[in-house]
Design a protein around this motif. Sequence first.
Motif, PDB file in Angstrom:
ATOM      1  N   UNK A  41       0.867  -1.183   0.000  1.00 21.46           N
ATOM      2  CA  UNK A  41       0.000   0.000   0.000  1.00 21.46           C
ATOM      3  C   UNK A  41       0.900   1.229   0.000  1.00 21.46           C
ATOM      4  N   UNK A  42       0.653   2.145  -0.920  1.00 24.41           N
ATOM      5  CA  UNK A  42       1.484   3.352  -0.970  1.00 24.41           C
ATOM      6  C   UNK A  42       0.723   4.513  -0.343  1.00 24.41           C
ATOM      7  N   UNK A  43       1.345   5.095   0.658  1.00 20.70           N
ATOM      8  CA  UNK A  43       0.704   6.187   1.397  1.00 20.70           C
ATOM      9  C   UNK A  43       1.317   7.495   0.929  1.00 20.70           C
ATOM     10  N   UNK A  44       0.476   8.323   0.320  1.00 25.76           N
ATOM     11  CA  UNK A  44       0.964   9.606  -0.200  1.00 25.76           C
ATOM     12  C   UNK A  44       0.701  10.695   0.833  1.00 25.76           C
TER      13      UNK A  44
ATOM     14  N   UNK B 218      11.796   3.634   9.368  1.00 24.61           N
ATOM     15  CA  UNK B 218      11.602   2.295   8.815  1.00 24.61           C
ATOM     16  C   UNK B 218      10.777   2.503   7.552  1.00 24.61           C
ATOM     17  N   UNK B 219      11.222   1.916   6.430  1.00 27.12           N
ATOM     18  CA  UNK B 219      10.525   2.101   5.156  1.00 27.12           C
ATOM     19  C   UNK B 219      11.242   3.157   4.322  1.00 27.12           C
ATOM     20  N   UNK B 220      10.822   3.295   3.092  1.00 24.58           N
ATOM     21  CA  UNK B 220      11.479   4.268   2.205  1.00 24.58           C
ATOM     22  C   UNK B 220      10.435   5.055   1.436  1.00 24.58           C
ATOM     23  N   UNK B 221      10.871   6.220   0.993  1.00 26.06           N
ATOM     24  CA  UNK B 221      10.012   7.051   0.150  1.00 26.06           C
ATOM     25  C   UNK B 221      10.275   6.724  -1.310  1.00 26.06           C
ATOM     26  N   UNK B 222       9.241   6.560  -2.102  1.00 30.41           N
ATOM     27  CA  UNK B 222       9.401   6.315  -3.530  1.00 30.41           C
ATOM     28  C   UNK B 222       9.684   7.620  -4.252  1.00 30.41           C
ATOM     29  N   UNK B 223       9.985   7.543  -5.554  1.00 25.42           N
ATOM     30  CA  UNK B 223      10.288   8.751  -6.331  1.00 25.42           C
ATOM     31  C   UNK B 223       9.111   9.744  -6.313  1.00 25.42           C
TER      32      UNK B 223
ATOM     33  N   UNK C 215       5.065   6.708   0.603  1.00 24.05           N
ATOM     34  CA  UNK C 215       5.714   5.666   1.407  1.00 24.05           C
ATOM     35  C   UNK C 215       5.078   4.341   1.004  1.00 24.05           C
ATOM     36  N   UNK C 216       5.877   3.455   0.441  1.00 23.86           N
ATOM     37  CA  UNK C 216       5.332   2.154   0.049  1.00 23.86           C
ATOM     38  C   UNK C 216       5.477   1.199   1.236  1.00 23.86           C
TER      39      UNK C 216
ATOM     40  N   UNK D 271       5.744   0.957   8.330  1.00 18.84           N
ATOM     41  CA  UNK D 271       6.688   2.060   8.110  1.00 18.84           C
ATOM     42  C   UNK D 271       6.597   2.992   9.307  1.00 18.84           C
ATOM     43  N   UNK D 272       7.714   3.637   9.617  1.00 22.36           N
ATOM     44  CA  UNK D 272       7.717   4.591  10.731  1.00 22.36           C
ATOM     45  C   UNK D 272       8.335   5.890  10.252  1.00 22.36           C
TER      46      UNK D 272
END
Length: 678
Positions: free
Chosen positions: A645-648, A656-661, A665-666, A673-674
């Motif tokens: 799930x991608x949270x915009x 924890x987690x990474x930001x997409x381009x 946050x996917x 994710x934190x």
Amino acid sequence: MTHPARPQWLRRPDHATPGLAFGADYNPEQWPREVWRDDVRLMREAGVNIVSLGIFSWARLQPGADTWRFDWLDEVMALLHDHGIAVDLATATASPPPWLTAKHPEILPVNARGETIWPGGRQHWRPTSPVFRSYALRLVEALAGRYADHPALAAWHVSNELGCHNVYDYSDDAAHAFRTWLRARYATLDALNHAWGTAFWSQEYGDWAQILPPRLAATHPNPTQQLDFKRFSSEALREHLRAERDILRRYTPDVPVTTNFMIMGGTKGMDYAAWAADVDFVSNDHYLEPGPQGLDELSFSANLTGNIAGGRPWFLMEHATSAVNWQPVNVAKKQGELARDSLTHVAHGADAVCFFQWRQSAAGAEKFHSAMVPHAGSDSDVFRSVTRLGATLRDLAPLAGAHREQAPAAIVFHWESWWAAEADSHPSDLLRYREEALDWYTAFLDLGIRVDVVPLGTPLAGYRLVVAPILHMISEPVAEDLRGYVESGGHLVTTYFSGIVDEHDHVWLGGHPGALRDLLGIRVEEFAPLRRGETVPLDLGLDASLWSEHVQVTSPDVTVLARYAGGELAGRPAVTRRTVGAGSAAYASTCLGPAGLTRVLGTLAEAAGVASELPPSVRGQVELAVRRQDEVRYAFLVNRTDRTVTVAGMAGEPLVGTRGPDGGIAVGPRGVAVLRQS
Ligand code: GAL
């Protein structure tokens, strides 16, 4: 050896930096010495920094009434300390050894039928036995004296899951202690006779000595006697907790004392909201329930634990890396669940993540219960997941000490209402207090609205919306508080079978729900519970089950939000809402289940001005929980689904987690994710 990070509120060596605790119950007595070396090596590899030790070690520590053997524990404590691992040292009183029960069979509990609960399992002791108490306290004293200054000692762990198997004991010791407790509560027999309603069925007592626990009777025992026995039994265990704690505090005033609560599923006997005051920090054990609401239940329990701890950090003392061994079918955790479950507890305030147990047993009743090191050994998916979790918890070290951030809404939880609502001789045996509360929680999660699960008595003023499901037992002061909350602009929601009885389990007369009738602007003359499998339609297009009621509206300020649309009650109100100044009081007279409640709660939340903080596209798929330290917020996004799930649109730096381009946050399947937001 350097000491890894661990929470500040544990006693710790000065050079250890604050962080999250990570570890397990450690039972080295089940293994030969060679394995201990391997244990500490693997603990370091996994990032373990604390273990709970000695929980079931009584027989090994004290093999006879006057024989003590501490050499092995000295060795294990030293070994752990040398490897930078702190110890939450148990008082070892949870399971009395065979020599003690052989010598003193009078410590064994007795069930309601008068049958003895024999040794062979664990926790076979009467909470009120003076003989048990004196042996237990002697052991506590011996341990406290010996390890008070041990550098590995970070906390004390009283007994283990007090009341897990022995909360209800009907023995003569219990009868004696029950009478003492009743005298303190009621002072006079007249007061007791009134409270228990003993005019009914010729039950009037003329002497305290005539009073017994509610043992097996010809038919339903007196309801208030049953309720008081529940209150008393919870208190009796608390007394045991306090007795052990007081000794520990005397030896080591600087070492915090805890005991592991069981805020989970059907564990009902201990009123933990009251117990929290007796420990230096709250600890909880949690085991996932199978079924569609398993994760919601975990979150609910963690949330309630965090609020019982007053929003302060707490200690997850036990959960499972994978399957347990005590459910009918013990399902292994799926990929990702181990970390997701742990981090959901952290999201709700846990500063420690510990498991039962470190190494999976080769023998004994729990040999098929998962552990951090499984039967397969360290070359296993479970151990690799454990090690990854250890690394994630290190990344989260900055949030150690952060409190829960108050949510805009609350669900009120009340043990006595749970006990009273589910008693026998009621309109329906099918009513389930905790399931109703959990259904409301699921509805909040499905709407993406943050909610706190709080014990009754928590100040409500800061919440815009408060749901009190099946708040069955309402005393006059509680009714007044709820009225005050609504009159000062709060939005209260309550349900069927709420406000029915007072603190003595006596019905509020004049029409239900007596304690809240005027506030809600309704009056119920009769309950109409539904049989198993029976449903009744509502005009919202929903089917309701379990319960229905003849609801009459008595105030012009009431709007009917839903009506029964079939059966005897067709056309009558099912869900109502009364406006009271800037506030409101709403009522759901039937059981709507998570899907129905999501519809109804959506309307009520909107009317209360409570909205989701999540973008609309992910509501329901992701749970948001927030911790805060001063100006820094930690937003946890827990993926409730098996898809990414991608949270915009969420600000913050991912810990924890990474930001997409695209900046979103996917959050992977069953991932967490934190974000650190300042
Ligand atoms: C807890 C208990 C542990 C272990 C675990 C298994 O109730 O404290 O000792 O038995 O359950 O799930």
